[in-house]
Design a protein around this motif. Structure first.
Motif, PDB file in Angstrom:
ATOM      1  N   ARG A   1       2.819   4.626   6.526  1.00 47.54           N
ATOM      2  CA  ARG A   1       3.660   4.687   5.333  1.00 47.54           C
ATOM      3  C   ARG A   1       4.003   3.282   4.833  1.00 47.54           C
ATOM      4  O   ARG A   1       3.992   3.012   3.633  1.00 47.54           O
ATOM      5  CB  ARG A   1       4.950   5.463   5.633  1.00 47.54           C
ATOM      6  N   LEU A   2       4.302   2.413   5.768  1.00 50.82           N
ATOM      7  CA  LEU A   2       4.643   1.031   5.409  1.00 50.82           C
ATOM      8  C   LEU A   2       3.461   0.339   4.740  1.00 50.82           C
ATOM      9  O   LEU A   2       3.600  -0.295   3.681  1.00 50.82           O
ATOM     10  CB  LEU A   2       5.051   0.274   6.685  1.00 50.82           C
ATOM     11  N   LEU A   3       2.283   0.485   5.326  1.00 53.00           N
ATOM     12  CA  LEU A   3       1.087  -0.159   4.792  1.00 53.00           C
ATOM     13  C   LEU A   3       0.706   0.423   3.434  1.00 53.00           C
ATOM     14  O   LEU A   3       0.289  -0.319   2.530  1.00 53.00           O
ATOM     15  CB  LEU A   3      -0.068  -0.017   5.787  1.00 53.00           C
ATOM     16  N   SER A   4       0.868   1.726   3.278  1.00 47.52           N
ATOM     17  CA  SER A   4       0.557   2.359   1.993  1.00 47.52           C
ATOM     18  C   SER A   4       1.440   1.813   0.882  1.00 47.52           C
ATOM     19  O   SER A   4       0.988   1.560  -0.243  1.00 47.52           O
ATOM     20  CB  SER A   4       0.715   3.879   2.092  1.00 47.52           C
ATOM     21  N   GLY A   5       2.736   1.617   1.200  1.00 47.19           N
ATOM     22  CA  GLY A   5       3.644   1.039   0.210  1.00 47.19           C
ATOM     23  C   GLY A   5       3.255  -0.378  -0.163  1.00 47.19           C
ATOM     24  O   GLY A   5       3.322  -0.763  -1.339  1.00 47.19           O
ATOM     25  N   LEU A   6       2.826  -1.165   0.807  1.00 48.09           N
ATOM     26  CA  LEU A   6       2.418  -2.541   0.534  1.00 48.09           C
ATOM     27  C   LEU A   6       1.138  -2.588  -0.292  1.00 48.09           C
ATOM     28  O   LEU A   6       0.970  -3.466  -1.147  1.00 48.09           O
ATOM     29  CB  LEU A   6       2.238  -3.305   1.855  1.00 48.09           C
TER      30      LEU A   6
ATOM     31  N   LEU B   1      12.020  -6.083   6.716  1.00 49.41           N
ATOM     32  CA  LEU B   1      11.549  -7.034   7.723  1.00 49.41           C
ATOM     33  C   LEU B   1      10.279  -6.539   8.409  1.00 49.41           C
ATOM     34  O   LEU B   1       9.392  -7.328   8.734  1.00 49.41           O
ATOM     35  CB  LEU B   1      12.655  -7.294   8.746  1.00 49.41           C
ATOM     36  N   ARG B   2      10.203  -5.225   8.610  1.00 54.57           N
ATOM     37  CA  ARG B   2       8.964  -4.681   9.183  1.00 54.57           C
ATOM     38  C   ARG B   2       7.791  -4.874   8.223  1.00 54.57           C
ATOM     39  O   ARG B   2       6.662  -5.135   8.636  1.00 54.57           O
ATOM     40  CB  ARG B   2       9.147  -3.199   9.511  1.00 54.57           C
ATOM     41  N   GLY B   3       8.073  -4.734   6.932  1.00 55.64           N
ATOM     42  CA  GLY B   3       7.023  -4.974   5.945  1.00 55.64           C
ATOM     43  C   GLY B   3       6.534  -6.413   5.998  1.00 55.64           C
ATOM     44  O   GLY B   3       5.325  -6.680   5.938  1.00 55.64           O
ATOM     45  N   LEU B   4       7.467  -7.339   6.133  1.00 57.29           N
ATOM     46  CA  LEU B   4       7.086  -8.747   6.240  1.00 57.29           C
ATOM     47  C   LEU B   4       6.293  -9.002   7.525  1.00 57.29           C
ATOM     48  O   LEU B   4       5.323  -9.777   7.525  1.00 57.29           O
ATOM     49  CB  LEU B   4       8.332  -9.631   6.199  1.00 57.29           C
ATOM     50  N   ASP B   5       6.717  -8.346   8.608  1.00 56.52           N
ATOM     51  CA  ASP B   5       5.974  -8.482   9.862  1.00 56.52           C
ATOM     52  C   ASP B   5       4.557  -7.919   9.728  1.00 56.52           C
ATOM     53  O   ASP B   5       3.601  -8.461  10.294  1.00 56.52           O
ATOM     54  CB  ASP B   5       6.707  -7.764  10.996  1.00 56.52           C
ATOM     55  N   ALA B   6       4.421  -6.821   8.982  1.00 57.84           N
ATOM     56  CA  ALA B   6       3.093  -6.237   8.764  1.00 57.84           C
ATOM     57  C   ALA B   6       2.198  -7.208   7.998  1.00 57.84           C
ATOM     58  O   ALA B   6       1.012  -7.371   8.322  1.00 57.84           O
ATOM     59  CB  ALA B   6       3.220  -4.916   8.011  1.00 57.84           C
ATOM     60  N   LEU B   7       2.768  -7.866   6.988  1.00 61.76           N
ATOM     61  CA  LEU B   7       2.006  -8.870   6.247  1.00 61.76           C
ATOM     62  C   LEU B   7       1.576 -10.009   7.164  1.00 61.76           C
ATOM     63  O   LEU B   7       0.440 -10.509   7.072  1.00 61.76           O
ATOM     64  CB  LEU B   7       2.835  -9.415   5.087  1.00 61.76           C
ATOM     65  N   GLN B   8       2.474 -10.428   8.045  1.00 60.41           N
ATOM     66  CA  GLN B   8       2.136 -11.501   8.979  1.00 60.41           C
ATOM     67  C   GLN B   8       1.028 -11.069   9.930  1.00 60.41           C
ATOM     68  O   GLN B   8       0.137 -11.857  10.276  1.00 60.41           O
ATOM     69  CB  GLN B   8       3.370 -11.925   9.768  1.00 60.41           C
ATOM     70  N   CYS B   9       1.060  -9.805  10.351  1.00 60.03           N
ATOM     71  CA  CYS B   9      -0.018  -9.286  11.199  1.00 60.03           C
ATOM     72  C   CYS B   9      -1.370  -9.426  10.519  1.00 60.03           C
ATOM     73  O   CYS B   9      -2.343  -9.904  11.114  1.00 60.03           O
ATOM     74  CB  CYS B   9       0.230  -7.810  11.526  1.00 60.03           C
TER      75      CYS B   9
ATOM     76  N   GLY C   1       0.608  -4.035  -4.253  1.00 59.83           N
ATOM     77  CA  GLY C   1      -0.328  -5.140  -4.451  1.00 59.83           C
ATOM     78  C   GLY C   1      -0.238  -6.244  -3.412  1.00 59.83           C
ATOM     79  O   GLY C   1      -0.882  -7.287  -3.553  1.00 59.83           O
ATOM     80  N   TYR C   2       0.551  -6.023  -2.355  1.00 63.71           N
ATOM     81  CA  TYR C   2       0.674  -7.048  -1.320  1.00 63.71           C
ATOM     82  C   TYR C   2      -0.444  -6.967  -0.280  1.00 63.71           C
ATOM     83  O   TYR C   2      -0.673  -7.919   0.461  1.00 63.71           O
ATOM     84  CB  TYR C   2       2.039  -6.948  -0.634  1.00 63.71           C
ATOM     85  N   LEU C   3      -1.107  -5.806  -0.209  1.00 64.81           N
ATOM     86  CA  LEU C   3      -2.250  -5.635   0.688  1.00 64.81           C
ATOM     87  C   LEU C   3      -3.376  -4.916  -0.036  1.00 64.81           C
ATOM     88  O   LEU C   3      -3.147  -4.191  -1.007  1.00 64.81           O
ATOM     89  CB  LEU C   3      -1.861  -4.807   1.928  1.00 64.81           C
ATOM     90  N   HIS C   4      -4.599  -5.131   0.435  1.00 61.30           N
ATOM     91  CA  HIS C   4      -5.759  -4.308   0.086  1.00 61.30           C
ATOM     92  C   HIS C   4      -6.107  -3.463   1.298  1.00 61.30           C
ATOM     93  O   HIS C   4      -5.916  -3.904   2.442  1.00 61.30           O
ATOM     94  CB  HIS C   4      -6.988  -5.184  -0.221  1.00 61.30           C
ATOM     95  N   ASN C   5      -6.648  -2.270   1.068  1.00 62.08           N
ATOM     96  CA  ASN C   5      -7.201  -1.465   2.163  1.00 62.08           C
ATOM     97  C   ASN C   5      -8.680  -1.259   1.872  1.00 62.08           C
ATOM     98  O   ASN C   5      -9.050  -0.525   0.954  1.00 62.08           O
ATOM     99  CB  ASN C   5      -6.484  -0.118   2.267  1.00 62.08           C
TER     100      ASN C   5
END
Length: 272
Positions: free
Chosen positions: A55-60, A23-31, A64-68
């Motif tokens: 750590r959460l963002l690195s996993g995403l 759920l935190r990962g989903l919240d991060a995507l929403q952010c 492939g759910y996020l770019h950095n």
């Protein structure tokens, strides 16, 4: 940018550990979707330490759910585009619309139509018959009618760029000429002014323009891109549709059309 912790945070701490992380990962995507792109700001919004957010963002990013992007922060990744396309494919329009159409029919006791644009015509996907007395309408599922002369067609038409109205109207007039039993179209200046009023208020009226003795109130349905993909209408005999009642029905029709639109991913801030 809004760095205030999400209201959902308290609920996350009471969830099982794996579910909490998900759920935190989903919240991060929403952010990120909301424009919060820097790791520290995301950590603040989630209400977690920066190391946890990293750590959460690195996993995403790895999934492939996020770019950095260096010096710019995080953006949504290609996996979300893929999932979004699949979500659209798996949500058939009529299945989403039917419960809301039935609710509208139950509330009004009038005939409810639902159609989609096909070129310069309306294609009727659904019709729920009235539960009160009145005229039997000629409309039926699978039927096509010129867009410029029906309530749901006009709801689609007024959402087009104004510079396309006249050409569509002229083509609809040519179609109508092949059916002398149908109602003669109104003059273009009258239609144009009607469409402009409809555009301003977000819904349209059919004042016996398609069928003698029948009036309706109609509104467009938008998809996630803000494109008009369908329209709905409430129709009845003139005796049940004085102009005062049509004005009263308009908010109900608009509410239903927007509920269907939201089910397709539309939001008020991306309305065309």
């Amino acid at each position: 940018m809004n760095d205030k912790p999400l209201d959902k945070g308290a609920a996350r701490t009471s969830s099982p550990k794996g579910t909490q992380t998900l759920l935190r990962g989903l919240d991060a995507l929403q952010c990120v979707a909301d424009g919060i792109t820097e790791a520290g700001a995301i950590a603040a919004a989630l209400g977690v330490p920066r190391s946890t957010a990293h750590r959460l963002l690195s996993g995403l990013v790895s999934a492939g759910y996020l770019h950095n992007i260096p010096y710019q922060g995080y953006t949504l990744g290609p996996e979300l585009i893929f999932l979004g396309a699949k979500a659209i494919e798996q949500r058939p329009l009529i299945s989403l619309a039917e419960p809301l159409l039935q609710d509208l029919a139950d509330q009004t006791r009038d005939t409810v139509h639902f159609g989609v644009p096909e070129g310069d015509e309306v294609f009727y996907l659904s019709k729920i018959n009235a539960t009160r007395g009145g005229l039997e309408m000629r409309s039926k599922v699978g039927q096509r009618m010129p867009m410029a002369f029906t309530g749901i067609g006009k709801a689609m038409l007024f959402a087009m760029p104004e510079n396309r109205w006249r050409s569509c109207f002229d083509r609809c007039c040519a179609m109508q000429a092949n059916h002398p039993e149908r109602i003669k179209p109104r003059p273009w200046p009258v239609v144009r002014d009607d469409l402009k009023r409809s555009l301003e208020r977000g819904y349209t009226f059919d004042m016996e323009e398609n069928e003698i003795g029948i009036r309706c109130v109609a509104a467009p349905v938008f998809d996630i891109a803000g494109t008009v993909v369908a329209a709905i209408s409430v129709a009845s005999a003139v005796s049940f549709m004085p102009e005062e009642r049509m004005e009263e029905l308009a908010p109900q029709v608009l509410k239903a059309s927007r509920a269907i639109s939201r089910a397709l991913g539309w939001r008020a801030d991306n309305e065309q």
